[in-house]
Design an enzyme around this catalytic site. Structure first.
Site, PDB file in Angstrom:
ATOM      1  N   LYS A  82       2.312  -4.703  10.742  1.00 33.43           N
ATOM      2  CA  LYS A  82       1.081  -4.854  11.304  1.00 33.43           C
ATOM      3  C   LYS A  82       0.990  -5.364  12.519  1.00 33.43           C
ATOM      4  O   LYS A  82       2.182  -6.355  12.867  1.00 33.43           O
ATOM      5  CB  LYS A  82       0.534  -6.047  10.355  1.00 33.43           C
ATOM      6  CG  LYS A  82      -1.085  -5.886  10.377  1.00 33.43           C
ATOM      7  CD  LYS A  82      -1.535  -4.684   9.905  1.00 33.43           C
ATOM      8  CE  LYS A  82      -3.177  -4.955   9.912  1.00 33.43           C
ATOM      9  NZ  LYS A  82      -3.443  -3.887   8.591  1.00 33.43           N
ATOM     10  N   LYS A 106       0.938  -1.176  -0.236  1.00 34.70           N
ATOM     11  CA  LYS A 106       0.098  -0.141   0.081  1.00 34.70           C
ATOM     12  C   LYS A 106       0.768   1.379   0.190  1.00 34.70           C
ATOM     13  O   LYS A 106       0.751   2.232  -0.918  1.00 34.70           O
ATOM     14  CB  LYS A 106      -0.772   0.061   1.339  1.00 34.70           C
ATOM     15  CG  LYS A 106      -1.996  -1.074   1.262  1.00 34.70           C
ATOM     16  CD  LYS A 106      -2.825  -0.631   2.248  1.00 34.70           C
ATOM     17  CE  LYS A 106      -3.733  -1.922   2.753  1.00 34.70           C
ATOM     18  NZ  LYS A 106      -4.501  -1.841   3.654  1.00 34.70           N
ATOM     19  N   THR A 124     -10.505   5.445   4.941  1.00 35.19           N
ATOM     20  CA  THR A 124     -10.414   4.303   4.176  1.00 35.19           C
ATOM     21  C   THR A 124     -11.690   4.028   3.289  1.00 35.19           C
ATOM     22  O   THR A 124     -11.308   3.762   1.894  1.00 35.19           O
ATOM     23  CB  THR A 124     -10.420   2.844   4.999  1.00 35.19           C
ATOM     24  OG1 THR A 124      -9.188   3.057   6.164  1.00 35.19           O
ATOM     25  CG2 THR A 124     -10.269   1.658   4.121  1.00 35.19           C
TER      26      THR A 124
HETATM   27  N1  GLU Z   1      -5.335  -0.570   9.382  1.00 35.11           N
HETATM   28  C1  GLU Z   1      -5.148   0.319   8.204  1.00 35.11           C
HETATM   29  C2  GLU Z   1      -4.727  -0.344   6.914  1.00 35.11           C
HETATM   30  O1  GLU Z   1      -4.939  -1.797   6.920  1.00 35.11           O
HETATM   31  C3  GLU Z   1      -4.608   1.435   8.417  1.00 35.11           C
HETATM   32  C4  GLU Z   1      -3.226   1.568   8.677  1.00 35.11           C
HETATM   33  C5  GLU Z   1      -2.518   2.635   9.225  1.00 35.11           C
HETATM   34  O2  GLU Z   1      -3.337   3.623   9.148  1.00 35.11           O
HETATM   35  O3  GLU Z   1      -1.341   2.776   9.428  1.00 35.11           O
HETATM   36  O4  GLU Z   1      -4.492  -0.081   6.110  1.00 35.11           O
END
Ligand code: GLU
Length: 426
Positions: free
Chosen positions: A118, A106, A202
């Protein structure tokens, strides 16, 4: 010993649903297409660091319960690692590893100066009190404090975690560090240095991807029939945004079941009645299953729930012409191939759900500079970033004649591979 045929089939099926294995397969393909040697894959196929912790929490009945938590840091060649923490009974080491790789991808796709990270804790927050949740959140931060920090690894919300949990975690980290440290974590409440627009980010990113995909397919958003699987943070905001844009949201679901109305659901009412874990269908008698929901007649399908929902068993029954993945990992490799062979435009998770981490990056930048932006500024910047990411992936898919997932992985992995080589790691 000859393996039983049924065993072999069962193993094959398990492999296909193994999110880490399937992520590694696509990462390998992407690196091969880009011409990187095998050692780059060997470095990137697993996180560089993986920590497993045990977290003792004093429960409301005064007993002590020990929870297991993880933090995976995939690759920090580009910058600090970044990604959410999920609280869920199904959290596993493998899942957290795969999720950390997806975060790297990402960050690569939307060009943020981060690698992926994560975290997860095996627990069921639906069965825990506020006080117990505070205990587990603080305990997790104490357990991982040595490997996280604003220039090392920056956590954020994910499945079943929210701004209150981020606030407790930030407070615990600031106590350990002995000074206020808002840039340690993102997704905080506004009064603690959170960013405007983070909570819905999101879903905003997914909405922008839907609009771009619809343009490519010549579909008007106004009047388009939309099905959203999942009514959590991403799914509920998304249903609202699509409804506000004049789309006809005909189906939604939660973990208990799904609702369908060909004339469009009353989204305002559903949003009003959902609980904080996104459950709402239990209030209705006429529900359908999640399986039926995915196969509904619609133009745009958004899986916004959990992994492995579109598989080789149902990919040929999907009727949507656009599938936009708001969840992480909802479609298997086989199903990706089947959808793209049928001419369905699939916008993969690592692109479609990158809006959250993008606004998290904005939050971190605002914390670092101590200067805060307006909601309009955040939205405008998010729009630019996602459209650029979408164009890059779409163009790569066209010019390299690959499906959208492989294209996204190619765009996502490139910067990380290059940075690892410049640093002399591979
Ligand atoms: N948990 C979200 C994701 O899977 C956001 C991660 C973030 O904001 O660092 O993209």
């Amino acid at each position: 010993m000859v393996a039983d045929k049924a065993d072999v089939n069962a193993n094959e099926k398990n492999d296909k649903l193994d999110v880490l294995k399937s992520t590694q397969t696509v990462v390998k393909k992407a690196l091969d297409k880009l011409g990187y040697p095998n050692e780059v894959y060997e470095l990137l196929k697993e996180p560089i660091r993986m920590m497993t912790v045990r977290i003792p929490v004093r429960m409301d009945d005064d007993s002590i319960k020990i929870f297991t938590g993880f933090r995976a840091q995939h690759n920090d060649a580009v910058g600090p690692t970044k990604g959410g923490v999920r609280f869920h009974p199904n959290v596993s080491e493998k899942e957290v590893k795969a999720l950390s790789i997806w975060m790297s991808l990402k960050a690569g796709i939307v060009d943020l100066p981060y690698g992926g990270g994560k975290g997860g804790i095996v627990c069921d927050p639906r069965e825990m009190s506020f006080r117990e949740l505070e205990g587990i959140s603080r305990g997790y931060v104490r357990a991982i404090s040595q490997i996280v920090g604003p220039t090392k690894d920056i956590p954020a919300p994910d499945v079943f975690t929210n701004s209150q949990i981020m606030a407790w975690m930030m407070d615990e980290y600031s106590r350990i560090d002995e000074f206020n440290n808002p840039g340690f974590i993102t997704g905080k409440p506004l009064v603690l240095g959170g960013s405007h627009g983070r909570e819905s980010a999101t879903a905003k990113g997914v909405t922008i991807c839907i609009e771009e995909a619809a343009k490519k397919k010549g579909i008007q958003i106004e009047g388009a029939r939309v099905v959203v699987q999942g009514f959590g943070n991403a799914g509920s905001f998304l249903a609202k945004f699509m409804h506000d844009k004049g789309a006809n949201v005909v189906g939604i679901s939660d973990a208990q079941g799904a609702l369908y109305d060909p004339n469009g659901l009353d989204i305002e009412y559903l949003l009003d009645r959902r609980d904080s874990f996104g459950t709402v269908t239990n209030l209705f008698k006429n529900t359908i299953s999640n399986k039926e929901l995915l196969e509904l007649d619609c133009d745009i399908l958004v899986p916004a729930a959990i992994e492995n929902q579109i598989t080789e068993d149902n990919a040929d029954k999907i009727k949507a012409s656009i599938v936009v993945e708001a969840a992480n990992g909802p479609t298997t490799i086989d199903a990706t191939r089947m959808l793209s062979e049928r001419g369905i435009l699939l916008v993969p998770d690592v692109l479609a759900s990158a809006g959250g981490v993008t606004v998290s990056y904005f939050e971190w930048v605002q914390n670092n500079q101590g200067y805060y932006w307006t909601e309009e500024e955040v939205e405008e910047k998010l729009y630019q970033v996602i459209v650029k990411g979408f164009d890059n992936v779409y163009r790569t898919a066209e010019t390299r004649r690959v499906d959208m997932r492989l294209a996204a992985y190619m765009v996502g992995v490139r910067k990380m591979a290059e940075a690892s080589r410049f640093r002399g790691w591979v």
